[in-house]
Design an enzyme around this catalytic site. Sequence first.
Site, mmCIF file in Angstrom:
data_model
loop_
_atom_site.group_PDB
_atom_site.id
_atom_site.type_symbol
_atom_site.label_atom_id
_atom_site.label_comp_id
_atom_site.label_asym_id
_atom_site.label_seq_id
_atom_site.Cartn_x
_atom_site.Cartn_y
_atom_site.Cartn_z
ATOM 1 N N HIS A 56 0.830 -1.215 0.000
ATOM 2 C CA HIS A 56 0.000 0.000 0.000
ATOM 3 C C HIS A 56 0.864 1.264 0.000
ATOM 4 C CE1 HIS A 56 -3.466 -2.556 1.856
ATOM 5 N NE2 HIS A 56 -3.160 -2.904 0.617
ATOM 6 N N HIS A 61 -9.404 -1.819 -5.112
ATOM 7 C CA HIS A 61 -8.305 -2.163 -4.211
ATOM 8 C C HIS A 61 -7.317 -3.124 -4.884
ATOM 9 C CE1 HIS A 61 -6.063 -2.310 -0.539
ATOM 10 N NE2 HIS A 61 -5.882 -3.589 -0.803
ATOM 11 N N ASP A 90 -3.357 -2.550 -5.150
ATOM 12 C CA ASP A 90 -2.331 -3.554 -4.835
ATOM 13 C C ASP A 90 -1.387 -3.765 -6.020
ATOM 14 O OD1 ASP A 90 -3.108 -4.166 -2.227
ATOM 15 O OD2 ASP A 90 -4.334 -5.891 -2.824
ATOM 16 N N HIS A 149 -1.238 -11.001 -5.343
ATOM 17 C CA HIS A 149 0.150 -10.586 -5.128
ATOM 18 C C HIS A 149 1.163 -11.495 -5.825
ATOM 19 C CE1 HIS A 149 -1.083 -7.435 -2.503
ATOM 20 N NE2 HIS A 149 -1.722 -8.272 -1.709
HETATM 21 ZN ZN LIG Z 1 -4.033 -4.504 -0.441
#
Ligand SMILES: [Zn+2]
Length: 294
Positions: free
Chosen positions: A76, A233, A237, A260
């Site tokens: 973040h 969001h 990311d 991720h």
């Molecule tokens: Zn996040």
Amino acid sequence: MRLQTTLARTVTVSGVGLHSGHLVRATLRPAPAGRGIVFVRTDVGAVLPALAEEAGRLDYATSLGERGREVGTVEHLLSAAAGLGLDNLTVEIDGPELPILDGSSAPWVAEIHSAGLTTLASAARPFAVPKTLSVHGSDGKWIEIRPAKELRISYSIDFPHPAVGRQSISLVLTPETYAAHLAPARTFGFLAEYEYMKSKGLARGASEDNCIVVGESAVLNGGLRFPDEFVRHKVLDLVGDLALVGRPVVGHVVAHRAGHALHTALAKEIRQALAGEHLRRVEPAPESVALAGR
Ligand SMILES: [Zn+2]
């Protein structure tokens, strides 16, 4: 051409880590041109550049470094920095994980805005990908970057959950679009996974104040900041994970149900392409050698 930037002054932010539950203090300091973003664990003496090859654990958050010397949940802050065009920064942290704050990157954006950016006497070096690079995960998840004139992100998600479902967004990244359309979007967690995550040492700092809590059929802690806050969001990311390329990236990133691990794998692919470009520039191409010999 734009010049590289750093913070105009040092700022300090304290808060709880989402997964570790530790109260930590992060100090963001100006750094010279060419340094990039570097994390320093002041409690264990670890120095971790924000580069894809330093990536550690990637389940539910992006960590750099090995266990015991790691810096967790870097995405973040990295997202806010990359989103606002902050190229060089030293982040000192006295614990294992960045503070989660409100679960979005808006508090980081506010800190960076309040400190201000200053330009340095070196040009920023954005890397425009020369060809499409793709990474495929399991279960139909994928991500790719295609050559383009600007950084555009198109992202789609499909959670089999009534409160989330299918969402997609496509936008060109600028400091203005980042701050307005992405930074406020909060991280989210499914209540059904909470006990499992805690058993894995995760989500120990999670609360209704730092994530969207998704219950069996609905969001449990108030209204959303955007109707499609979840996919926004995911883009937030992705911007943070792409910062692990170490240079601003130019291209059209298209992601479907990524996370991720896939974001970081793409950042590694881009870094390999970047290394290849450097080699081509250093070694003369065979044609030019032949011409020179004539
Ligand atoms: Zn996040």
